[in-house]
Every structure is written in structure tokens, then in C-alpha cells.
Design a protein around this motif. Sequence first.
Motif: not given
Lengths: 114, 113
Positions: A103-114
Motif C-alpha cells: 500500500l502507498f499511504f498519504g500523510s494523514g488527516t488528524q481529526l478532533s471532534v469536540l
Amino acid sequence: NAGVTQTPKFRILKIGQSMTLQCTQDMNHNYMYWYRQDPGMGLKLIYYSVGAGITDKGEVPNGYNVSRSTTEDFPLRLELAAPSQTSVYFCASRDLGLGGEKLFFGSGTQLSVL
Amino acid sequence: DQQVKQNSPSLSVQEGRISILNCDYTNSMFDYFLWYKKYPAEGPTFLISISSIKDKNEDGRFTVFLNKSAKHLSLHIVPSQPGDSAVYFCAASKKTSYDKVIFGPGTSLSVIP
């Protein structure tokens, strides 16, 4: 060659809000995936697609939706954000054929739900 | 039910020594195994893989060993370098079902200069 590109890199949502995580790949890969990574839990598969117009559920699909209208794009939609969806999200793609297992991955999305 | 287990959350090794990262799996249908390396704020990157028809695969300083009877694989890094400090994920799949790649929880490796 950009590979797999994810936007945004960071996002804070309020409970009940909606958002779309974008993912684009320029390698002409047929298979695309969305994973989430929670601390100490590894990567859990949310949804995957084997080609344009074809998607299927992974291990943890609840609360998410996807679409695949083109080979390049595989957006992930959160309709009613909940604190349990706080995580790091990774999009990935892979090719078919010999050596296509990786697999080739992207660098990611950090999500916070408050 | 964790199908892929990495029982050591962290590991510290001196520079120049061998790092051994372990992985166990429960599903005997898995026939392809991969290791990924992840630096902070980056996505995982492919490191090395092994098919179930082999018991060893080597790529430079990295060697993966597979013991099918024990459902166990290990990644050896020799010699370890500070740049190897990262989280290492073990992953497994069935060749007939590449859509289901199952990841372990990861082992954080620190190589001390």
C-alpha cells in the motif's frame, strides 16, 4: 510524482458537524482504502474501493460514507461527527499485479471532534 | 479479536546492535505479510514483505523471518541506526483477498546513539 495526497492535514469539528476528507492519487491505482489509526490500536480499515463506482465496507464503517466517481479520487464523508471519530485518518492505494500487495499511504488527516 | 498482534509496544536498542521486532497472527489463511515503517506526522511506508511460500526475505539491513507453524514473523534490523527510530507495523493479507489487509498495533523502536 505526488503519490497519495490527503487534505486537510488537521481539522477540529464540533459534535454533529459534517466534513469530507479528500484523497487523490496520481498513480492510476485501482484499489483505494481509508484507514483510521487510534493510539495502540494499529490501522483499522473503514472503507475500500476496487475501482471507480465500486466501494465496500471495511472493519469500522459506521458513521462514514465514501464514493468513487473517478480512479483518482476517494473522498471520505463524516455526516454527524462524534467524539469517537477523533483519530488520524490515512488514505492508501495500491496497484494490481506482481508487487501490488503493498500500500502507498498519504500523510494523514488528524481529526478532533469536540 | 486481534488477528495480528505485536505484543511489544516499544523497544530500545543501541546504535549498531540488532533490533528484533516480533509479530504473531491467528488466521492461518493469511499468506502474505508486510512490514511498514511510520515516522511522526507521516503516513506509513512499505519496508519489506514475505510470502508464505518463503521463510526468509532479505533487503539490505532488513530481514523478515516467517515461521508458519508458530504463526510468527519477525523483522531483524542489523545494524540499527538512529534513523530507524519509528513505529513499525506488521500487516497480513490473503493473496485471494487483497482488500483485507490487517494491521497490528505497532511497535515503537528507539535506536539510541
